[in-house]
Design a protein around this motif. Sequence first.
Motif, short mmCIF file in Angstrom:
data_model
loop_
_atom_site.label_atom_id
_atom_site.label_comp_id
_atom_site.label_asym_id
_atom_site.label_seq_id
_atom_site.Cartn_x
_atom_site.Cartn_y
_atom_site.Cartn_z
N LYS A 9 0.96 -1.15 0.17
CA LYS A 9 0.04 0.05 0.09
C LYS A 9 0.72 1.32 0.08
O LYS A 9 0.81 2.14 -0.64
N ILE A 10 2.17 1.50 0.67
CA ILE A 10 2.80 2.31 0.56
C ILE A 10 3.55 2.51 -0.72
O ILE A 10 3.27 3.66 -1.14
N LEU A 11 3.97 1.48 -1.34
CA LEU A 11 4.61 1.71 -2.72
C LEU A 11 3.45 1.89 -3.55
O LEU A 11 3.68 3.01 -4.51
N LYS A 34 -2.28 8.45 1.95
CA LYS A 34 -2.76 7.95 0.99
C LYS A 34 -2.82 6.41 1.11
O LYS A 34 -3.80 5.88 0.67
N ALA A 35 -1.78 5.86 1.60
CA ALA A 35 -2.04 4.34 1.91
C ALA A 35 -3.00 3.92 2.93
O ALA A 35 -3.15 2.73 3.46
N GLY A 36 -3.30 5.07 3.81
CA GLY A 36 -4.42 4.65 4.87
C GLY A 36 -3.77 4.17 6.34
O GLY A 36 -4.15 3.42 6.97
N ILE A 37 -2.72 4.48 6.45
CA ILE A 37 -1.62 4.06 7.54
C ILE A 37 -0.96 5.19 8.27
O ILE A 37 -0.94 6.25 7.66
N LYS A 39 1.91 7.61 9.80
CA LYS A 39 3.30 7.84 9.46
C LYS A 39 4.38 7.07 10.07
O LYS A 39 5.12 6.54 9.57
N GLY A 40 4.20 7.03 11.60
CA GLY A 40 5.05 5.94 12.02
C GLY A 40 5.03 4.44 11.48
O GLY A 40 6.09 3.81 11.60
N SER A 41 3.89 3.91 11.14
CA SER A 41 3.95 2.76 10.73
C SER A 41 4.65 2.51 9.31
O SER A 41 5.28 1.66 8.98
N THR A 42 4.67 3.75 8.59
CA THR A 42 5.47 3.74 7.41
C THR A 42 6.79 3.68 7.65
O THR A 42 7.75 3.05 6.93
#
Length: 127
Positions: A9-11, A34-37, A39-42
């Motif tokens: 989803k990030i990609l 945009k990925a729906g997560i 920022k820390g998870s990214t």
Amino acid sequence: MSDISKSEKILDALQQFLEERSIQHISVSDIAAKAGIGKGSTYYYYPSKDAIVDALIKRSYEKPLQTAKTLSAKSDISSFTRMAMLFQACQNSSAIFLKQKHNTSASAQDLALLHQKYLNYLISELK
């Protein structure tokens, strides 16, 4: 949600943003939203925006790189012919990637950066 799907989803989010705006105008916060997560998870999956771009390049060129590796292993074809076929396969995949995914708003600087990252990845994988 599995780790793989969050990473993808990030990609996917970065890929969508690259169709809309310049790399310099995309933040990790934008990608996460945009990925729906969060920022820390990214940052759990990728330490930086640059690492996300590198992962997108790797994902986008996975199939052409495998084709190039297969070509390089063919011993029944002369070395010169194999090298020419390998360069042609890499050139074609790069042109297709840049045309399909980044033709709407990509600046010359963005295209040069993506091409440089692709060449770095290609060289590291084929050496």
